[in-house]
Design a protein around this motif. Sequence first.
Motif, PDB file in Angstrom:
ATOM      1  N   SER A  12       0.835  -1.213   0.000  1.00  0.00           N
ATOM      2  CA  SER A  12       0.000   0.000   0.000  1.00  0.00           C
ATOM      3  C   SER A  12       0.861   1.250   0.000  1.00  0.00           C
ATOM      4  O   SER A  12       0.537   2.247  -0.658  1.00  0.00           O
ATOM      5  CB  SER A  12      -0.938   0.009   1.216  1.00  0.00           C
ATOM      6  N   GLN A  15      -7.371   0.653  -1.252  1.00  0.00           N
ATOM      7  CA  GLN A  15      -7.677  -0.518  -0.422  1.00  0.00           C
ATOM      8  C   GLN A  15      -8.848  -0.181   0.503  1.00  0.00           C
ATOM      9  O   GLN A  15      -9.747  -0.986   0.701  1.00  0.00           O
ATOM     10  CB  GLN A  15      -6.444  -0.917   0.402  1.00  0.00           C
ATOM     11  N   ASP A  74      -5.265  -1.546  -5.328  1.00  0.00           N
ATOM     12  CA  ASP A  74      -4.733  -2.036  -4.056  1.00  0.00           C
ATOM     13  C   ASP A  74      -5.772  -2.909  -3.358  1.00  0.00           C
ATOM     14  O   ASP A  74      -6.747  -2.409  -2.809  1.00  0.00           O
ATOM     15  CB  ASP A  74      -4.343  -0.845  -3.168  1.00  0.00           C
TER      16      ASP A  74
HETATM   17 MG   LIG Z   1      -2.131  -2.801   2.018  1.00  0.00          MG
END
Ligand SMILES: [Mg+2]
Lengths: 251, 432
Positions: free
Chosen positions: A43, A87, A172
């Motif tokens: 990330s 994400q 992500d």
């Molecule tokens: Mg991550």
Amino acid sequence: MLKINNLHVKLEEEEKQILKGVDLEVPAGAVHAIMGPNGSGKSTLSYVLSGRDGYEVTEGGATLDGEDLLEMEPEERAAAGVFLAFQYPVEIPGVGNMTFLRTALNAQRKARGQEELSAADFLKLIREKAKALKIDADMLKRPVNVGFSGGEKKRNEILQMAMLEPKMCILDETDSGLDVDAMKLVSEGVNALRDEGRAFLVITHYQRLLDHIKPDVVHIMADGRIVKSGGPELALEVEHNGYADILAEQV
Amino acid sequence: MAVTNPKPDPLAARLAGLAMPDGGAWVQDARKGALDRLTVQGLPGRRDEYWQFTRPDSLNAPDPDAAGVFDAGGEAPVYGEIDRLKVVFVDGIFSAEESDPLALAGIEIERLAQAAASDIHWAQGLYGVLEERGQTPVARPFAALNTAFAGDGVVIRVTGKAAKPVNLIYRHENETSDALLHHVVKLEPGADLTLLENGPAAARFNKVMEVEVGDGAAFHHVRTQGRDHERQAVTHVFARLGAEAVFKSFTLTVNGLLTRNECVVELTGDDAVAHIAGAAMGDASACAFHHDDTVFVTHDAERCESRQVFKKVLRNGAVGTFQGKILVKQGAQKTDGYQKSQALLLDEDATFLAKPELEIYADDVICSHGSTSGAIDEEAMFYLRSRGVPEVLATDLLVLAFLADTIAEIEAPDIADDITSRLDAWLQRRRG
Ligand SMILES: [Mg+2]
Ligand SMILES: Nc1ncnc2c1ncn2[C@@H]1O[C@H](COP(=O)(O)OP(=O)(O)O)[C@@H](O)[C@H]1O
């Protein structure tokens, strides 16, 4: 298209090195996957590429079509074609999803010297794209991601990607929190965008997403570095044996 | 022998330039009563607790500071798309030329001066009456001063459903004008009126509005205070609500060296509803910005609902203050009282000061209040920018989002949309 060269990144606020020399090149038309254990820096890499605050690049760099990405503001990177499917998509109470997307799309067009899209054309476009992702009119009217389920948030990310038509798409863990049906919808959305002028960097924890979105290259990231790269079979290896073996090879 | 100068009397100095207007006996009695109140109260001082956040000096001064007139540069006027009865005041003086004829189905409307000239008038029961009721437990000297010396304004009696909104437009032309306006509004039982206000009014503006909302009547008030930077204003709304009456007041303030808006509402009939909302936006980079919302809601009947929603967006040294009180009297059971005051501080130089208060003498009530201030949500900011929205535009989107639930207090969708588009256009113009 995307070239990452010996990228070292630490947190701005603390002496914590997170990326320790990432080398990666994703050519136009390709789909690359990054897999790796939690906390390996996936990330962080996606945030640094899209321009989030809080990180300091201590060495190395990243370019998009030869242009220094790290020098640009986040909105300039977006206009240049970088897109990050988060994400954890952010909830923005009070800002309607439609207003948000229209503002974003027109801001990018303006930055690229293109004409803004009329309200009618925008509406037509978004209806068409939303339909394919099974996003209903109500979701478009609601504030950005507010009250959306996990799966709805991820589909909304893909809708944004479809509307903005970026050339470098970074996803992500778009598969996390998705059931099988939603995973299919999302993958179809991504696959529909695959073409020669566009590249994908798909970050995932699990191999299953890669059954739907077939990568050309799979990279394994651990402790802030790409430790192994290979074909799709590398993802299967991880699926069967976990990361332990691969990491052990590195020592 | 040392000669000591007598301490200058600020009230005497303030009153020196004011003359009590002419009028019938009833209005003169009301004015003299107000002057007596003011004499006892004196002007607010720096040690006055009710003025702890706002310095009254420039309001106390005998003469106003000059205030430049804002060049709106061809902007669409507020409420421009709304069919309304326009009543125009220029520097606090009624302009017959610029106003529509004072006639509208469902209401009786006339100038205060005209009403004051009559020997008997319905306004007698309200003029200075609600203001006086609002003087306890806290003194409001500028309201008493207004009742004593205001010569212009409108008096409106609403007998049915007003055929369209009444729009009081306050134009500002003279850079040193000092205006006093006093309005009285009486809604008979079951009546319905939407009152719109806009405009900077004067270099220094003191306005009082007394509103009686009869049983089952509904009063909707939407006000915009724009946009002259150096203008100063102190305004009071005094409202009294009968059973099942509805009072909804929204104010948008953009710019202004000093604004103090007091709203004093008394719920005296069962099942009445009062919503008071305010959105203020200030940038003190070119000229100071100080915005003060002071609200006092008294529940004196059963099952009433009151709601205060105040939001401020402040930057570059702008100051926002909020004093809000809910007083629930003995016997006001099943009261539902709510109060929220929030500030969005766009930089570290902005200041928000708040004093929320609850005072409750009934046992079966629900009351809550919350006051917060904070910066722009950085996660939201990055999310917007990552989609290509430049930082200044993203800030404005988040500002509009922050203010949205105050605008949501406006019931009429066309008026709410009008306010949103004006705000949007002002932000856009600011972005250049
Ligand atoms: Mg991550
Ligand atoms: N803002 C931050 N503050 C503190 N630690 C952070 C921050 N961002 C990332 N980290 C740390 O950096 C490492 C990598 O995190 P991340 O990039 O989220 O990994 P991944 O996505 O691969 O799970 C982790 O140890 C994480 O705790």
